[in-house]
Design a protein around this motif. Sequence first.
Motif, PDB file in Angstrom:
ATOM      1  N   ASP A  91       0.808  -1.218   0.000  1.00 55.31           N
ATOM      2  CA  ASP A  91       0.000   0.000   0.000  1.00 55.31           C
ATOM      3  C   ASP A  91       0.841   1.267   0.000  1.00 55.31           C
ATOM      4  OD1 ASP A  91      -2.286  -1.490  -0.025  1.00 55.31           O
ATOM      5  OD2 ASP A  91      -2.643  -1.370   2.136  1.00 55.31           O
ATOM      6  N   SER A 109      -5.073   1.863  -1.531  1.00 56.83           N
ATOM      7  CA  SER A 109      -6.113   1.570  -0.542  1.00 56.83           C
ATOM      8  C   SER A 109      -5.542   1.664   0.861  1.00 56.83           C
ATOM      9  CB  SER A 109      -6.700   0.172  -0.769  1.00 56.83           C
ATOM     10  OG  SER A 109      -7.316   0.084  -2.034  1.00 56.83           O
ATOM     11  N   ARG A 131     -11.834  -0.950   3.796  1.00 56.50           N
ATOM     12  CA  ARG A 131     -10.808  -0.475   2.872  1.00 56.50           C
ATOM     13  C   ARG A 131     -11.321   0.764   2.151  1.00 56.50           C
ATOM     14  NH1 ARG A 131      -5.696  -2.131   3.158  1.00 56.50           N
ATOM     15  NH2 ARG A 131      -5.421  -2.224   0.905  1.00 56.50           N
ATOM     16  N   LYS A 132     -10.496   1.789   2.121  1.00 55.15           N
ATOM     17  CA  LYS A 132     -10.875   3.048   1.489  1.00 55.15           C
ATOM     18  C   LYS A 132      -9.842   3.423   0.437  1.00 55.15           C
ATOM     19  CE  LYS A 132     -11.822   7.922   2.496  1.00 55.15           C
ATOM     20  NZ  LYS A 132     -11.852   8.965   3.555  1.00 55.15           N
ATOM     21  N   ARG A 133     -10.319   3.839  -0.724  1.00 55.64           N
ATOM     22  CA  ARG A 133      -9.412   4.254  -1.793  1.00 55.64           C
ATOM     23  C   ARG A 133      -8.965   5.703  -1.587  1.00 55.64           C
ATOM     24  NH1 ARG A 133     -10.789   2.124  -7.888  1.00 55.64           N
ATOM     25  NH2 ARG A 133     -10.427  -0.106  -7.507  1.00 55.64           N
TER      26      ARG A 133
END
Length: 247
Positions: A91, A109, A131-133
């Motif tokens: 990430d 993410s 999970r966040k973009r």
Amino acid sequence: MIKSKYLFLLLFCLMLGYTSRAQTGNGQGRYFVQLQNGQIVYANKVQYKSPIFKSNHFLLDDSLKYNPSVVSVFQNEDGFFARVEAGNSYDSFAKRITDGPRIDRFYTSRTTYDYGYGYNPYGYGGPRTSRKRIYFFSKDEGPLYIMDYDNLEMALADNASSMALLSRYKKDKLINTGVSIVGAGLLAVGAIKSVNDSQEVNGSTSVNISPMMYAGAGILGAQLVINLFKKDKLTQAVEVYNYQLKQ
């Protein structure tokens, strides 16, 4: 004796050829990793490995290993990735999803934790994860910046159409904030009124739901649906910027 000598040389050449499959400089290879010092290492296979009992690493052509901390960008069969923060995790790199001609878009993410009280697979009260973009952009192959209004306003300042879209984005954001406040306010006032208007009937409490609660829920629900089908103005501003350059 001479045959043994030639056989040894042949084996040595084969081993040398195997270990040099991943080549540096202008070597052959479909993919590559670029190190922090600018060196480019080419290979036909670039993999990110995260073994349980060993440190994370990039594996090139099943032979060369590189610590992720020394890699700035890489390209493999999954796409082109650029570093967005220090670290050895996957990430730490963002994947390119728009390729120029001047503005590139990337995303990575992040795992977010919600420590509020509620049910999760491990029981009640534990943290819930999601999970966040996170989106980034780069102009003219420069450094990556968070893709927000302030950063894009500076990067797209030389394009009137893109600036108009950014202006609409700012206006829509203010409207959304106002609508959210109104909807939440109606829900809160309606809840208080519903509690105050509740009555005792035959030993049980009868709660009359205030119309304000329905109105507040309707406003917030309509806002959610509209936003789901509305294209992001920030993305549109970047697309217009790139499109007009291609013409």
